[in-house]
Design a protein around this motif. Sequence first.
Motif, short mmCIF file in Angstrom:
data_model
loop_
_atom_site.label_atom_id
_atom_site.label_comp_id
_atom_site.label_asym_id
_atom_site.label_seq_id
_atom_site.Cartn_x
_atom_site.Cartn_y
_atom_site.Cartn_z
N ARG A 13 0.83 -1.20 0.00
CA ARG A 13 0.00 0.00 0.00
C ARG A 13 0.86 1.24 0.00
N ASP A 14 1.99 1.20 0.72
CA ASP A 14 2.79 2.39 0.93
C ASP A 14 4.10 2.39 0.13
N ASP A 15 4.39 1.33 -0.62
CA ASP A 15 5.69 1.20 -1.25
C ASP A 15 5.56 0.88 -2.72
N PRO A 16 5.97 1.80 -3.61
CA PRO A 16 5.85 1.56 -5.04
C PRO A 16 6.92 0.65 -5.61
N HIS A 17 7.86 0.23 -4.79
CA HIS A 17 9.00 -0.52 -5.31
C HIS A 17 8.92 -2.01 -5.03
N TYR A 18 7.90 -2.43 -4.31
CA TYR A 18 7.80 -3.84 -3.93
C TYR A 18 7.00 -4.59 -4.98
N ASP A 19 7.56 -5.70 -5.51
CA ASP A 19 6.85 -6.42 -6.56
C ASP A 19 7.13 -7.92 -6.46
N THR A 20 6.94 -8.47 -5.25
CA THR A 20 7.15 -9.90 -5.07
C THR A 20 5.89 -10.63 -5.44
N SER A 21 6.00 -11.59 -6.36
CA SER A 21 4.84 -12.37 -6.75
C SER A 21 4.89 -13.72 -6.07
N THR A 22 3.71 -14.33 -5.91
CA THR A 22 3.65 -15.65 -5.31
C THR A 22 2.99 -16.60 -6.28
N SER A 23 3.35 -17.85 -6.17
CA SER A 23 2.69 -18.86 -7.00
C SER A 23 1.31 -19.09 -6.46
N SER A 24 0.39 -19.34 -7.35
CA SER A 24 -0.99 -19.55 -6.96
C SER A 24 -1.23 -21.02 -6.67
N ARG A 25 -1.67 -21.31 -5.45
CA ARG A 25 -1.94 -22.69 -5.06
C ARG A 25 -3.37 -22.78 -4.59
N PRO A 477 8.91 -6.60 4.24
CA PRO A 477 10.34 -6.42 3.98
C PRO A 477 10.56 -5.23 3.04
N GLY A 478 11.59 -4.44 3.31
CA GLY A 478 11.89 -3.31 2.44
C GLY A 478 10.89 -2.18 2.54
N GLU A 479 10.22 -2.06 3.68
CA GLU A 479 9.21 -1.01 3.87
C GLU A 479 9.80 0.38 3.65
N THR A 480 9.05 1.26 2.96
CA THR A 480 9.49 2.64 2.76
C THR A 480 8.62 3.65 3.51
N ASN A 481 7.46 3.23 3.97
CA ASN A 481 6.61 4.14 4.74
C ASN A 481 6.94 4.02 6.23
#
Length: 776
Positions: A13-25, A477-481
Amino acid sequence: MRKDPRTARTRKRDDPHYDTSTSSRASALVLIPAMAPRLILTSLLLASSPSSPPPPSASFAPSSSSSSSAVAAAAFVAAVPPPRRGPLAAAGGGRRWRTPAAMSSSPSIDAAEAVDDPPSATAAEEVVPGLPPATLDRLVSYAASYGAARGLQVELPSGGGHVVAPISLLPQAYPRDQFSKARSLAGPFNELVDRVGRDGEFLKGTLEDVRGVDEYTGKLLDLYVEIYLGAFREAGMAPATTVGHRRGLAASSWGAASKRDAGERRRPRGPTVGREFVAADVAALRSRARADRRSIVAPESGLCLLLLGPPEPQAGARAGERKGEEWGRHARSADRLGILRSDYMLHRTSTSEEGEGERKYAIKQVELNTIASSFAGLASAVARLHGFLTKRMEGELEEFLEANERAVMGSEAGGGEASDDDGDEGDDEVGRGVPESPAMIALPRAMSVAYDRYVRTRGDDESRTDNPPAILFVVQPGETNTVDQRALEFALWDEHSIPVTRMSLAEVHARTALDESTGRLTFVDGAAGEREVAVVYFRAGYAPSDYPSGYDTSEGKGVEWLARERLERSLAAKCPCLGYHLAGTKKVQQELARPGCVERFFPDEPKTAGAVRSAFAGLYGLGADATREDLEAVEDAVSRGGEGRYVLKPQREGGGYNYYGAKLAAKLRENCAVAELDGGGCASVRLGPALSEFILMERLFPPRQRAVLLRNGRVEGTGTTVSELGCFGTVVASGGDEGTIVHNECAGFLLRTKFEGVDEGGVASGFATLSSPYLC
């Protein structure tokens, strides 16, 4: 396994740089009829290749066959999610003066607003109407200096320092009566969330359709049922299986128009057992089903196998992983803490042909956030900045502020006295000007109430001074806010002497321990030794991307979900508990808008129920419980050119997932069919199962005002904008089925402003900014 495009695009919500995807199970095999759009023909005995590209779209062609002979067939149909649109697809025409950072994909202000004209933005060098260049320069200098001096900042990625948070240079005009109404609704909405969060049958019934197509929401619901409702499965036992048609759907015609009146409340019903199936068929199908398959569909009959709950335990699953009613006994007795934020937009209620002077606006709820409601700290600082600027430079800003006031108030502009509001949430007589938000007093106060109750319950008051318990902030992880979060942490220490520790979900799994006999959650806090956790405050966990190791928790996998489960089962007060979290889903919001539903939760308080209901916009269900009114809204969007009057929303937090305009209409057409009469009338609307995870919402039309937006301490641009008000509320309630609310109050506000015509608009992502209301 193919990644879910929605999950891959999930961002903080607060970080435009986070883009971790997860596999769909998949967590459940769901009973659905066969459908053709965006489908792949595959075999139960074959595994899908994770690297296979998605198939091209197919035209919609629902099956009409009701034969049951296809049950034993080897070919079945699995739905493939459609690709998501790009981040700037809805930005509209016109000039848009943006910094490079503003062009990144990001969450939006999850707003349902609409504007008719293309956006306009003016470069900083051009004259801003009502603001001479010298005045503009002074304002920018003040804002940059104030941000650095008062902590109005966000952290750069990778620890690269701090910059001034994205803000609107000046406040936006806002009707005092509607601002007061939003504050007055905080208490009732707090109570509503508490009552909904305790009503397990309501949550299960409302989210029944969603759990079959949305794995993330289904997992949350499974945990809620296991922990709070005493439903459980011993290790090694398979989930319950039901075979038959999906509820409310006929074998030959899925999603047929409801015969019930639009005003009749519909309660979800459980799936029925299809007569065509026999026990041997069920056993054979289930034995061949892959653990990660949502549904086993018989395309000719429209029937399938429904597998409720997570996949069956794999070989080597932990013995005793499910322990029956004892599994959630500590959670059920724990206090509940809610830090909520109800977001509203002003919506035009009447417009006279005589012109702007007769235009009226009233607040309508966009959504109710029950987890990770952010920006309380930064928004409070913005309100203080705007209060300073409007008083310090009052004469120079008069023309600019009055122009915006006329856009909102029409002929009523100019009334009222200047505000000396001190932010007391109990004072409804709010004056003219920028009020001060009490958020950084009220939020720590509520957390302190929950903390102190935990300490007293433990019978260990002396522990407040001797290695006292802590409040655990669960962060990404890597929070910017971090500045917004740290402001709350420092206030807890300064005002209440409560220590805070921060961990990601993965760190929670690695560092914490749960005492099964007492429910105590502990961790080793350096030299201080073992420390107990009294309150768990989630600023993460609201999106699938927060669980990157997947849904399978066997053999120690899926550590984020295991951590979430451990936290939930502890005696610590959770903010939010799973019930509160689920109460904030879009589907629950839509269900509460049904006639008689809010009244169910306020049976002896008709005035309170009426006040809550008055804030609802039009909300329409797209699942098997769809009423005639819901189907008429779909038909309006698909066949009558009404796509601009609605927003299509999935069950996701953080924004960036909604469909608007032509994309909305296309998404509906892919998953529904409209049969027309010879005279042009609508005979029936058939909804596809994939729409169950969405709701359709009335699109709101807020007033448009001029603003100057700042990013990184410099003018980003100026143009016509729209805004969204968020009103914070805090609630603390005791545990048990019949818990008592011990704390309930309005807890401050924020305003977010973005250029008109932009559907996507997260604050930290380059589209929206923090602002504050100028009451008039």
